[in-house]
Each structure stands twice: as C-alpha cells, then as structure tokens.
Design a protein around this motif. Structure first.
Motif, PDB file in Angstrom:
ATOM      1  N   ALA A   1      -5.215  14.559   0.315  1.00 27.00           N
ATOM      2  CA  ALA A   1      -4.050  14.927   0.597  1.00 27.00           C
ATOM      3  C   ALA A   1      -3.004  13.753   0.182  1.00 27.00           C
ATOM      4  O   ALA A   1      -1.685  13.762   0.463  1.00 27.00           O
ATOM      5  CB  ALA A   1      -3.912  14.703   2.337  1.00 27.00           C
ATOM      6  N   THR A   2      -3.571  13.374  -0.972  1.00 27.35           N
ATOM      7  CA  THR A   2      -2.725  12.505  -1.700  1.00 27.35           C
ATOM      8  C   THR A   2      -1.139  12.974  -2.025  1.00 27.35           C
ATOM      9  O   THR A   2      -0.075  12.095  -1.860  1.00 27.35           O
ATOM     10  CB  THR A   2      -3.294  12.256  -3.241  1.00 27.35           C
ATOM     11  N   GLN A   3      -1.171  14.245  -2.509  1.00 26.85           N
ATOM     12  CA  GLN A   3       0.201  14.767  -2.603  1.00 26.85           C
ATOM     13  C   GLN A   3       0.798  15.332  -1.601  1.00 26.85           C
ATOM     14  O   GLN A   3       2.094  15.447  -1.475  1.00 26.85           O
ATOM     15  CB  GLN A   3       0.372  15.966  -3.770  1.00 26.85           C
ATOM     16  N   TYR A   4       0.317  15.717  -0.407  1.00 27.26           N
ATOM     17  CA  TYR A   4       0.705  16.403   0.654  1.00 27.26           C
ATOM     18  C   TYR A   4       1.426  15.398   1.572  1.00 27.26           C
ATOM     19  O   TYR A   4       2.564  15.650   2.265  1.00 27.26           O
ATOM     20  CB  TYR A   4      -0.768  17.174   1.330  1.00 27.26           C
ATOM     21  N   ALA A   5       0.657  14.423   1.773  1.00 26.94           N
ATOM     22  CA  ALA A   5       1.468  13.469   2.976  1.00 26.94           C
ATOM     23  C   ALA A   5       2.609  13.024   2.387  1.00 26.94           C
ATOM     24  O   ALA A   5       2.948  12.732   1.329  1.00 26.94           O
ATOM     25  CB  ALA A   5       0.405  12.242   3.179  1.00 26.94           C
ATOM     26  N   GLY A   6       3.492  12.857   3.493  1.00 24.52           N
ATOM     27  CA  GLY A   6       4.963  12.485   3.192  1.00 24.52           C
ATOM     28  C   GLY A   6       5.632  13.724   2.959  1.00 24.52           C
ATOM     29  O   GLY A   6       7.058  13.585   2.743  1.00 24.52           O
ATOM     30  N   LYS A   7       5.208  14.637   2.345  1.00 20.02           N
ATOM     31  CA  LYS A   7       6.143  15.784   1.737  1.00 20.02           C
ATOM     32  C   LYS A   7       5.988  17.091   2.655  1.00 20.02           C
ATOM     33  O   LYS A   7       7.059  17.892   2.671  1.00 20.02           O
ATOM     34  CB  LYS A   7       5.740  16.559   0.297  1.00 20.02           C
ATOM     35  N   LEU A   8       5.028  17.174   3.602  1.00 16.33           N
ATOM     36  CA  LEU A   8       4.798  18.273   4.585  1.00 16.33           C
ATOM     37  C   LEU A   8       4.363  17.499   5.628  1.00 16.33           C
ATOM     38  O   LEU A   8       3.530  16.572   5.629  1.00 16.33           O
ATOM     39  CB  LEU A   8       4.066  19.352   4.193  1.00 16.33           C
ATOM     40  N   PRO A   9       4.984  17.922   6.976  1.00 14.19           N
ATOM     41  CA  PRO A   9       4.513  17.496   8.104  1.00 14.19           C
ATOM     42  C   PRO A   9       2.887  17.443   8.308  1.00 14.19           C
ATOM     43  O   PRO A   9       2.228  18.506   7.862  1.00 14.19           O
ATOM     44  CB  PRO A   9       5.088  18.027   9.389  1.00 14.19           C
ATOM     45  N   LEU A  10       2.271  16.374   8.865  1.00 14.12           N
ATOM     46  CA  LEU A  10       0.987  16.401   9.096  1.00 14.12           C
ATOM     47  C   LEU A  10       0.713  16.320  10.584  1.00 14.12           C
ATOM     48  O   LEU A  10       0.284  15.162  11.254  1.00 14.12           O
ATOM     49  CB  LEU A  10       0.103  15.306   8.505  1.00 14.12           C
ATOM     50  N   GLN A  11       1.073  17.322  11.536  1.00 19.00           N
ATOM     51  CA  GLN A  11       0.874  17.406  13.101  1.00 19.00           C
ATOM     52  C   GLN A  11      -0.635  17.307  13.087  1.00 19.00           C
ATOM     53  O   GLN A  11      -1.186  17.685  12.032  1.00 19.00           O
ATOM     54  CB  GLN A  11       1.433  18.460  13.676  1.00 19.00           C
ATOM     55  N   ALA A  12      -1.076  17.164  14.342  1.00 20.07           N
ATOM     56  CA  ALA A  12      -2.394  17.249  14.676  1.00 20.07           C
ATOM     57  C   ALA A  12      -3.079  18.358  14.151  1.00 20.07           C
ATOM     58  O   ALA A  12      -2.440  19.231  14.480  1.00 20.07           O
ATOM     59  CB  ALA A  12      -2.453  16.987  16.199  1.00 20.07           C
ATOM     60  N   ASP A  13      -4.154  18.010  13.289  1.00 16.63           N
ATOM     61  CA  ASP A  13      -4.984  19.258  12.660  1.00 16.63           C
ATOM     62  C   ASP A  13      -4.435  20.187  11.766  1.00 16.63           C
ATOM     63  O   ASP A  13      -4.716  21.176  11.636  1.00 16.63           O
ATOM     64  CB  ASP A  13      -5.492  20.083  14.097  1.00 16.63           C
ATOM     65  N   ALA A  14      -3.062  19.708  11.490  1.00 17.91           N
ATOM     66  CA  ALA A  14      -2.491  20.541  10.175  1.00 17.91           C
ATOM     67  C   ALA A  14      -3.630  20.568   8.998  1.00 17.91           C
ATOM     68  O   ALA A  14      -3.572  21.497   8.322  1.00 17.91           O
ATOM     69  CB  ALA A  14      -1.100  19.724   9.793  1.00 17.91           C
TER      70      ALA A  14
ATOM     71  N   ALA B   1      -0.176   5.218  -1.056  1.00 22.96           N
ATOM     72  CA  ALA B   1       1.124   4.802  -0.562  1.00 22.96           C
ATOM     73  C   ALA B   1       2.101   5.361  -1.810  1.00 22.96           C
ATOM     74  O   ALA B   1       3.353   5.479  -1.496  1.00 22.96           O
ATOM     75  CB  ALA B   1       0.893   3.343  -0.395  1.00 22.96           C
ATOM     76  N   HIS B   2       1.799   5.125  -2.866  1.00 17.69           N
ATOM     77  CA  HIS B   2       2.826   5.242  -3.878  1.00 17.69           C
ATOM     78  C   HIS B   2       3.303   6.563  -4.041  1.00 17.69           C
ATOM     79  O   HIS B   2       4.510   6.790  -4.649  1.00 17.69           O
ATOM     80  CB  HIS B   2       2.558   4.641  -5.100  1.00 17.69           C
ATOM     81  N   LYS B   3       2.747   7.593  -3.422  1.00 16.77           N
ATOM     82  CA  LYS B   3       3.320   8.918  -3.727  1.00 16.77           C
ATOM     83  C   LYS B   3       4.157   9.153  -2.743  1.00 16.77           C
ATOM     84  O   LYS B   3       4.959  10.241  -3.030  1.00 16.77           O
ATOM     85  CB  LYS B   3       2.110   9.879  -3.517  1.00 16.77           C
ATOM     86  N   LEU B   4       4.411   8.441  -1.733  1.00 20.71           N
ATOM     87  CA  LEU B   4       5.427   8.696  -0.701  1.00 20.71           C
ATOM     88  C   LEU B   4       6.596   7.612  -0.806  1.00 20.71           C
ATOM     89  O   LEU B   4       7.225   7.426   0.104  1.00 20.71           O
ATOM     90  CB  LEU B   4       4.987   8.681   0.901  1.00 20.71           C
ATOM     91  N   GLY B   5       6.579   6.823  -1.946  1.00 20.43           N
ATOM     92  CA  GLY B   5       7.461   5.861  -1.932  1.00 20.43           C
ATOM     93  C   GLY B   5       7.225   4.302  -1.437  1.00 20.43           C
ATOM     94  O   GLY B   5       7.895   3.630  -1.211  1.00 20.43           O
ATOM     95  N   GLY B   6       6.019   4.056  -1.402  1.00 15.99           N
ATOM     96  CA  GLY B   6       5.240   3.008  -1.083  1.00 15.99           C
ATOM     97  C   GLY B   6       4.849   2.187  -2.468  1.00 15.99           C
ATOM     98  O   GLY B   6       5.093   2.603  -3.481  1.00 15.99           O
ATOM     99  N   PRO B   7       4.165   1.189  -2.044  1.00 12.27           N
ATOM    100  CA  PRO B   7       3.696   0.398  -3.483  1.00 12.27           C
ATOM    101  C   PRO B   7       2.410   1.031  -4.023  1.00 12.27           C
ATOM    102  O   PRO B   7       1.571   1.937  -3.584  1.00 12.27           O
ATOM    103  CB  PRO B   7       3.313  -0.878  -2.846  1.00 12.27           C
ATOM    104  N   LYS B   8       2.163   0.837  -5.477  1.00 15.39           N
ATOM    105  CA  LYS B   8       1.127   1.538  -5.978  1.00 15.39           C
ATOM    106  C   LYS B   8      -0.112   0.559  -5.707  1.00 15.39           C
ATOM    107  O   LYS B   8      -0.083  -0.706  -5.521  1.00 15.39           O
ATOM    108  CB  LYS B   8       1.402   1.348  -7.656  1.00 15.39           C
ATOM    109  N   GLY B   9      -1.435   1.102  -5.818  1.00 11.44           N
ATOM    110  CA  GLY B   9      -2.558   0.259  -5.818  1.00 11.44           C
ATOM    111  C   GLY B   9      -2.859   0.099  -4.324  1.00 11.44           C
ATOM    112  O   GLY B   9      -3.457  -0.955  -3.977  1.00 11.44           O
ATOM    113  N   CYS B  10      -2.382   1.041  -3.340  1.00  9.88           N
ATOM    114  CA  CYS B  10      -2.704   0.831  -1.926  1.00  9.88           C
ATOM    115  C   CYS B  10      -2.889   2.123  -1.358  1.00  9.88           C
ATOM    116  O   CYS B  10      -2.040   3.092  -1.765  1.00  9.88           O
ATOM    117  CB  CYS B  10      -1.455   0.103  -1.157  1.00  9.88           C
ATOM    118  N   GLY B  11      -3.981   2.459  -0.794  1.00 14.42           N
ATOM    119  CA  GLY B  11      -4.223   3.641   0.006  1.00 14.42           C
ATOM    120  C   GLY B  11      -5.138   3.826   1.096  1.00 14.42           C
ATOM    121  O   GLY B  11      -5.484   2.727   1.789  1.00 14.42           O
TER     122      GLY B  11
END
Ligand code: PMP
Length: 381
Positions: free
Chosen positions: A174-187, A197-207
């Motif tokens: 869900a690297t590209q999905y997380a942060g772009k569409l809601p992840l309600q319970a069981d989405a 982290a870096h795909k949603l505006g966080g640092p690179k090298g962390c996941g």
C-alpha cells in the motif's frame, strides 16, 4: 521548478523536519536502553508507532518499522516464504513494483511456484482468476493496492475476502495508497501491509510492515531482537519520528486532500487531452488514485519529453522513477497490452499536497508546447 512527481517521492511536509531534528538534538538514547535517555527515545518511538497505527486503523503492536517500502516488501514475502521452507505457491500480479517482483523471483529460485496473475487493459487483475489460482498449496498472495505508474487500484476488498476464505495470508503493498485515500478499518483487508514514509511527505528510508496477529514470519534481519524480534537493528529514530509526524498530519486530511486532488487531476486531464487529443490515459476507466495520470503519446519518446519538460521547469517522470535511467520499457504498460513503442512513450504526472491550479495550468501549456516541438523533430525550436 514545478514538482509533479509525488509518486516518486512527495516533498517533506511542513513540520516533519522539525520533528526529526528534535530527536537528533535532544540527546536521546537508544530505545533499548533502560536509563532515562533510553526511555525518552522509547517514548518517541512509541508515539510514532501509535501515529502510524492510527493512519491505518490498527493496534500499534502491529507496526514493524523498516527502512522503507522495499524492506517491508522483502520481509513480508521472504518472511512468509522462508516460514514455508520455500515450498508451495505464491500468487502475485504482473504489475507489482520491483521490490515485490524480485523477492517473488527469489522465492521461485529457491523452489516455490510463483503465479503471476495478468491484468486487463485497464491494469486490474480479475478476482475470478485469483479464486481459481488459490489452492491448499498457496502460502501467500501479494498484490498491490495502487500502482505506482498508473495509480490504478486493485480490487483489494475482493482479494482480501478470497484470501480469508481460503485461509491464505494476503500481503498488500500500500506504499502508494496510504496517505492518498482513506484507510478506514478493513479498507484493505490484508494480513501484511507495506507502507513507506516518503510517499506521504515524510522522510526517505523509513517505512513499516503492518503484520496481522496470526501471521508467522521468519525475520530477515537478525541481531538485537528489536521490533518484536521481527526486524533487528537500532531503530532509525529520527526517520521514525518523521514518519509519525507525517502520519499524524495526514490522517485527518486524507479525505479532503483526495477531493482537491481529484478536481485538480480532472482539470489536468481535460487540459492535456484538449491540447494533445491523441494522448491515451492509462487505466482511465478503472478506479485510480486521485493524483496520478499516466499518458501514452504516440510518436513521442517519454524519456525525451521528461528531459524537455525538466528544462522548462517541470518535474515529471517516465515509467517508474525507480527504473528510469535503465531505458528498458516498463512492465506495467506492457502487461496492460501496450506495444513496446507506445510503452516507451509513457509519462507520469503525479500531483500532491503542494500542487496548485496555477501549476496545473502552466504545466498543460508547457506540455502542449513540448509535445508539439518533439513531434516536429526539434527540441529547441
Ligand atoms: N512499492 C511501491 C508501489 C512503490 O511505488 C515504491 C517506491 N517507488 C516502493 C514499493 C518502494 O518503497 P521505498 O522507496 O520506500 O523503498
């Protein structure tokens, strides 16, 4: 420079750097140490873990921090494969990121049978084919939530339900999905979920890998037993603090941001198709991430168009950022049935939290001019 390459990496959001810097300047200890500085570091780690858990609606004990999406995918696939002593079958799709494709190839070399489900012209797998492929021999299904090149969403609800019914763990990148569409319970009803982290505006090298309670994984990094013995190594505290900060920031905004991006992308696509009417949007009819447009342009070399636009002050991408530079056509458009020539023409525009209408207007204009020039055979006319 107008940056329209958020699927490659999203610029760090305001507030993230400050959270990271605080961990570097506060003289925190090692989170495994029992003394005061160690406990302070542990608290930073725990807070970040809670924020990431809230982003994906799971209990914080499910979050295993890793060095990014690539490592999380390795841990999920090779961790399950090794538990199964590299016996049995692994099911994946033809459009996965190389960090899923290659561990699957490795499992195959070690003895597993790998089934790579094809996709249709819109880039989606057919759940019926998955149902047929699932047997008592299946050890893992690994299928992404959203494609990095096209934004096309896979039918994860159906995939998850089929896996559950068959008693097979479902790994979802869900690297590209997380942060772009809601992840309600069981989405995404997955047993193993990859985040970066870096795909949603966080640092690179962390996941992170989100691991369901019932999943048995063989750790791929051995040592001090951090992360509940699943991923040894002193934690990347500043990276993790940045991940926590961005998760906290993004979680309440996803819904609103996705609506803004949907409208912006519609404007972009209408503008592009008006100025370059023979452009083909990949997966146009499929459900897609709100921010991604992949375009095939007959008679245009994607790599050259990216360079031309770079000179004009716009950052976009041709194919996957991770494989650009190699100049081999991407496997994703090929799997969707495009021929080699058209595949080489594909460019990707991915919007994000800092994208504006003004930037989109300027881009449409520059895109039109650049395509026109390239088609007339002169880059600098
Ligand atoms: N999966 C997907 C779908 C991706 O787009 C990426 C990054 N391009 C990764 C995994 C790898 O993530 P990371 O860069 O954090 O290793």
């Amino acid at each position: 420079m107008i940056y329209l390459d958020h699927n490659a990496t999203s610029p760090t959001r305001p507030g993230v750097a400050e959270a990271m810097l605080a961990t570097l300047t506060r003289q925190e200890g090692n989170p495994s140490s029992v003394h005061g500085p160690g406990r302070a570091a542990r608290q930073t780690l725990d807070e970040a873990r809670r924020a990431v858990a809230r982003l994906v609606n799971v209990h914080d004990s499910r979050v295993i921090f890793t060095s990014g999406g690539t490592e999380a995918n390795h841990l999920a696939i090779l961790g399950v494969a090794e538990q199964a002593a590299f016996q049995g079958t692994l099911i994946t799709s033809a459009v996965e990121h190389p960090s899923v494709r290659m561990p699957c190839d490795k499992a195959e070399q070690r003895g597993m049978t790998v089934i790579r489900l094809p996709v249709d012209a819109s880039g989606r797998i057919d759940p019926d084919q998955l149902e047929t492929a699932l047997t008592p021999d299946t050890r893992l299904v690994s299928i992404m939530a959203a494609n990095n090149e096209t934004g096309v969403l896979q039918p994860v609800t159906e995939i998850g339900a089929l896996c559950r019914a068959a008693g097979v763990p479902f790994h979802c990148d869900a690297t590209q999905y997380a942060g772009k569409l809601p992840l309600q319970a069981d989405a995404i009803p997955a047993d193993l979920l990859t985040l970066s982290a870096h795909k949603l505006g966080g640092p690179k090298g962390c996941g992170a890998l989100i691991v369901g309670a019932a999943v048995q994984l063989t750790p791929q990094l051995l040592g001090g037993g951090q992360e509940r013995n699943r991923r040894s190594g002193t934690e990347n505290l500043s990276g993790i603090a940045g991940f926590g900060a961005v998760a906290q920031l993004v979680a309440p905004r996803i819904e609103a941001e996705s609506l803004v991006l949907t409208a912006l992308r519609q404007k972009l696509e209408e503008g592009l198709l008006k100025s370059v009417p023979d452009a083909v949007i990949l997966g146009a009819q499929a459900p897609r991430l709100p921010n991604t447009t992949a375009l095939a342009l007959p008679g245009v070399d994607g790599e050259t168009l990216v360079m031309t636009l770079d000179l004009a002050g716009f950052a976009i991408s041709s194919g996957a950022a991770c494989s650009s530079g190699k100049n081999t056509p991407s496997h994703v458009p090929l799997a969707m049935g495009l021929d080699h020539a058209l595949t080489r023409s594909v460019t990707r525009i991915s919007l994000g939290w800092d994208s504006t209408e003004h930037a989109v207007d300027r881009f449409i204009h520059a895109f039109h001019r650049s395509v026109d020039r390239l088609r007339k055979g002169s880059h600098f006319a």
